[in-house]
Design a protein around this motif. Sequence first.
Motif, PDB file in Angstrom:
ATOM      1  N   HIS A 125     -33.666   1.890  47.385  1.00 18.35           N
ATOM      2  CA  HIS A 125     -33.140   3.049  48.123  1.00 18.35           C
ATOM      3  C   HIS A 125     -34.027   3.470  49.295  1.00 18.35           C
ATOM      4  CE1 HIS A 125     -30.664   3.369  44.480  1.00 18.35           C
ATOM      5  NE2 HIS A 125     -29.841   4.096  45.208  1.00 18.35           N
ATOM      6  N   GLY A 126     -35.079   2.744  49.548  1.00 23.10           N
ATOM      7  CA  GLY A 126     -35.957   3.103  50.656  1.00 23.10           C
ATOM      8  C   GLY A 126     -36.709   4.398  50.437  1.00 23.10           C
ATOM      9  N   VAL A 127     -37.037   4.691  49.176  1.00 23.27           N
ATOM     10  CA  VAL A 127     -37.719   5.928  48.804  1.00 23.27           C
ATOM     11  C   VAL A 127     -39.212   5.646  48.608  1.00 23.27           C
ATOM     12  CG1 VAL A 127     -37.959   7.620  46.935  1.00 23.27           C
ATOM     13  CG2 VAL A 127     -35.685   6.996  47.780  1.00 23.27           C
ATOM     14  N   SER A 128     -40.064   6.506  49.132  1.00 23.24           N
ATOM     15  CA  SER A 128     -41.511   6.321  49.020  1.00 23.24           C
ATOM     16  C   SER A 128     -41.978   6.584  47.584  1.00 23.24           C
ATOM     17  CB  SER A 128     -42.247   7.271  49.971  1.00 23.24           C
ATOM     18  OG  SER A 128     -41.973   6.944  51.314  1.00 23.24           O
ATOM     19  N   PRO A 129     -42.702   5.626  46.974  1.00 24.35           N
ATOM     20  CA  PRO A 129     -43.159   5.818  45.599  1.00 24.35           C
ATOM     21  C   PRO A 129     -44.512   6.512  45.523  1.00 24.35           C
ATOM     22  CG  PRO A 129     -43.643   3.579  46.291  1.00 24.35           C
ATOM     23  CD  PRO A 129     -42.994   4.262  47.474  1.00 24.35           C
ATOM     24  N   GLY A 130     -44.639   7.417  44.580  1.00 24.62           N
ATOM     25  CA  GLY A 130     -45.907   8.085  44.342  1.00 24.62           C
ATOM     26  C   GLY A 130     -46.216   8.127  42.857  1.00 24.62           C
ATOM     27  N   ALA A 131     -47.489   8.238  42.528  1.00 24.07           N
ATOM     28  CA  ALA A 131     -47.907   8.347  41.129  1.00 24.07           C
ATOM     29  C   ALA A 131     -47.831   9.800  40.675  1.00 24.07           C
ATOM     30  CB  ALA A 131     -49.318   7.812  40.954  1.00 24.07           C
ATOM     31  N   HIS A 132     -47.387   9.992  39.445  1.00 22.40           N
ATOM     32  CA  HIS A 132     -47.237  11.340  38.873  1.00 22.40           C
ATOM     33  C   HIS A 132     -48.004  11.395  37.552  1.00 22.40           C
ATOM     34  CE1 HIS A 132     -45.490  15.234  38.683  1.00 22.40           C
ATOM     35  NE2 HIS A 132     -44.552  14.969  37.799  1.00 22.40           N
ATOM     36  N   PRO A 133     -49.349  11.368  37.624  1.00 24.34           N
ATOM     37  CA  PRO A 133     -50.172  11.340  36.418  1.00 24.34           C
ATOM     38  C   PRO A 133     -50.296  12.721  35.780  1.00 24.34           C
ATOM     39  CG  PRO A 133     -51.566  11.342  38.348  1.00 24.34           C
ATOM     40  CD  PRO A 133     -50.155  11.301  38.856  1.00 24.34           C
ATOM     41  N   GLY A 134     -50.424  12.726  34.465  1.00 25.14           N
ATOM     42  CA  GLY A 134     -50.550  14.003  33.761  1.00 25.14           C
ATOM     43  C   GLY A 134     -51.555  13.923  32.632  1.00 25.14           C
ATOM     44  N   TYR A 135     -51.644  14.996  31.882  1.00 29.17           N
ATOM     45  CA  TYR A 135     -52.497  15.002  30.699  1.00 29.17           C
ATOM     46  C   TYR A 135     -51.962  14.003  29.665  1.00 29.17           C
ATOM     47  CZ  TYR A 135     -54.994  19.321  32.037  1.00 29.17           C
ATOM     48  OH  TYR A 135     -55.782  20.250  32.653  1.00 29.17           O
ATOM     49  N   PRO A 136     -52.815  13.475  28.792  1.00 28.50           N
ATOM     50  CA  PRO A 136     -52.358  12.588  27.725  1.00 28.50           C
ATOM     51  C   PRO A 136     -51.668  13.414  26.635  1.00 28.50           C
ATOM     52  CG  PRO A 136     -54.724  12.924  27.533  1.00 28.50           C
ATOM     53  CD  PRO A 136     -54.289  13.596  28.809  1.00 28.50           C
ATOM     54  N   ASP A 137     -50.445  13.809  26.899  1.00 25.70           N
ATOM     55  CA  ASP A 137     -49.750  14.797  26.064  1.00 25.70           C
ATOM     56  C   ASP A 137     -48.257  14.473  25.998  1.00 25.70           C
ATOM     57  OD1 ASP A 137     -49.089  17.113  24.622  1.00 25.70           O
ATOM     58  OD2 ASP A 137     -48.957  18.332  26.439  1.00 25.70           O
ATOM     59  N   LEU A 138     -47.921  13.327  25.417  1.00 23.33           N
ATOM     60  CA  LEU A 138     -46.524  12.924  25.319  1.00 23.33           C
ATOM     61  C   LEU A 138     -45.710  13.932  24.515  1.00 23.33           C
ATOM     62  CD1 LEU A 138     -44.632  10.574  26.168  1.00 23.33           C
ATOM     63  CD2 LEU A 138     -45.094   9.553  23.933  1.00 23.33           C
ATOM     64  N   MET A 139     -46.270  14.453  23.442  1.00 26.62           N
ATOM     65  CA  MET A 139     -45.543  15.404  22.594  1.00 26.62           C
ATOM     66  C   MET A 139     -45.211  16.692  23.342  1.00 26.62           C
ATOM     67  SD  MET A 139     -44.958  14.168  19.537  1.00 26.62           S
ATOM     68  CE  MET A 139     -44.853  15.553  18.411  1.00 26.62           C
ATOM     69  N   GLY A 140     -46.106  17.124  24.215  1.00 26.48           N
ATOM     70  CA  GLY A 140     -45.884  18.371  24.948  1.00 26.48           C
ATOM     71  C   GLY A 140     -45.401  18.167  26.361  1.00 26.48           C
ATOM     72  N   PHE A 141     -45.054  16.925  26.714  1.00 26.70           N
ATOM     73  CA  PHE A 141     -44.555  16.580  28.044  1.00 26.70           C
ATOM     74  C   PHE A 141     -45.543  16.994  29.139  1.00 26.70           C
ATOM     75  CE2 PHE A 141     -41.358  16.678  31.562  1.00 26.70           C
ATOM     76  CZ  PHE A 141     -40.910  15.386  31.425  1.00 26.70           C
ATOM     77  N   GLY A 142     -46.813  17.004  28.810  1.00 29.17           N
ATOM     78  CA  GLY A 142     -47.829  17.322  29.808  1.00 29.17           C
ATOM     79  C   GLY A 142     -47.842  18.757  30.272  1.00 29.17           C
ATOM     80  N   ARG A 143     -47.160  19.627  29.550  1.00 28.50           N
ATOM     81  CA  ARG A 143     -47.067  21.022  29.975  1.00 28.50           C
ATOM     82  C   ARG A 143     -47.956  21.950  29.155  1.00 28.50           C
ATOM     83  NH1 ARG A 143     -40.555  20.707  31.140  1.00 28.50           N
ATOM     84  NH2 ARG A 143     -40.764  19.818  33.233  1.00 28.50           N
ATOM     85  N   ARG A 144     -48.872  21.367  28.379  1.00 27.80           N
ATOM     86  CA  ARG A 144     -49.851  22.155  27.638  1.00 27.80           C
ATOM     87  C   ARG A 144     -51.225  21.925  28.269  1.00 27.80           C
ATOM     88  NH1 ARG A 144     -48.374  20.333  21.523  1.00 27.80           N
ATOM     89  NH2 ARG A 144     -48.820  18.294  22.465  1.00 27.80           N
ATOM     90  N   GLU A 145     -51.974  23.008  28.401  1.00 31.54           N
ATOM     91  CA  GLU A 145     -53.298  22.892  29.008  1.00 31.54           C
ATOM     92  C   GLU A 145     -54.249  22.172  28.066  1.00 31.54           C
ATOM     93  OE1 GLU A 145     -56.620  25.649  31.321  1.00 31.54           O
ATOM     94  OE2 GLU A 145     -54.800  26.551  30.474  1.00 31.54           O
ATOM     95  N   MET A 146     -55.108  21.320  28.622  1.00 31.84           N
ATOM     96  CA  MET A 146     -56.108  20.612  27.833  1.00 31.84           C
ATOM     97  C   MET A 146     -57.487  20.880  28.423  1.00 31.84           C
ATOM     98  SD  MET A 146     -54.210  16.944  27.081  1.00 31.84           S
ATOM     99  CE  MET A 146     -55.336  16.561  25.741  1.00 31.84           C
TER     100      MET A 146
END
Length: 260
Positions: free
Chosen positions: A58-79
């Motif tokens: 689709h001609g879309v620019s790719p970027g990395a979206h890294p997060g906390y190692p928190d699969l259970m909390g979807f990365g939305r819990r502070e570590m």
Amino acid sequence: MATTSIDLNCDMGESFGAYKIGMDASVIAYISSANIACGWHAGDPMVMDRTVRMAKEHGVSPGAHPGYPDLMGFGRREMNLSRDEIRSYMIYQIGALQGFCAAHGLKLNHVKPHGSLYLSAVANEAVARGIAEAITAVDPDLYYMALAGQKGELVAGIGKAMGLKVIREAFPDRAYTPDGTLVPRSRQGAVIKDPAEVAARALLMARDGVAVASDGRRIPLRAQTLCVHGDTPGAVDLVRQIRQTLENENIRVAPFAGGR
């Protein structure tokens, strides 16, 4: 502050295993940049590969979206992680996505931290420095997305001091506090789901350089990219209406360039 073009990005590739999250295949037709999960808060190698391939098609620019190692909390819990831990975790995830981009003949374009990691960096210098150090170590030519407005100045300042190209980001589908940060998702009304309202907010951000806070106050910000969350209900309708509204006002949707 008027503009003739703006980037439209979406957090993508957040499915994993048997679980499907987001409407990536539909949303990608309307965006210009994709922030692709790197397997820790969401995503997996198969999904990463598929999403990078889709971005190329689709001609879309790719970027990395890294997060906390928190699969259970979807990365939305502070570590509570050290600066060195954050740096190493970021290098690991950015490198993984960079590898998939190389496999498809693409260059990784940018890095946007995910969820709680993104918001922690807004106020925590150690977190902000760990992220910036990781990006610089992997590829100092990568763009670094930071929260637009006064609240993003710590992150932007550290990034610029390290020589990174900083791109300011605003969120038309998220409510803002009067001090210019995002309303926590735990609060009612934090995520805005009405396509017309989200599109109107996007236009204010792109054309006028302001966000409307939860108390009605207008917060000045200079955004070069707008984010729509792919896991928001009705994400396809949101991004379609945003793009149509912007283009109706002669604001072109295109990948960002420059940075400051």
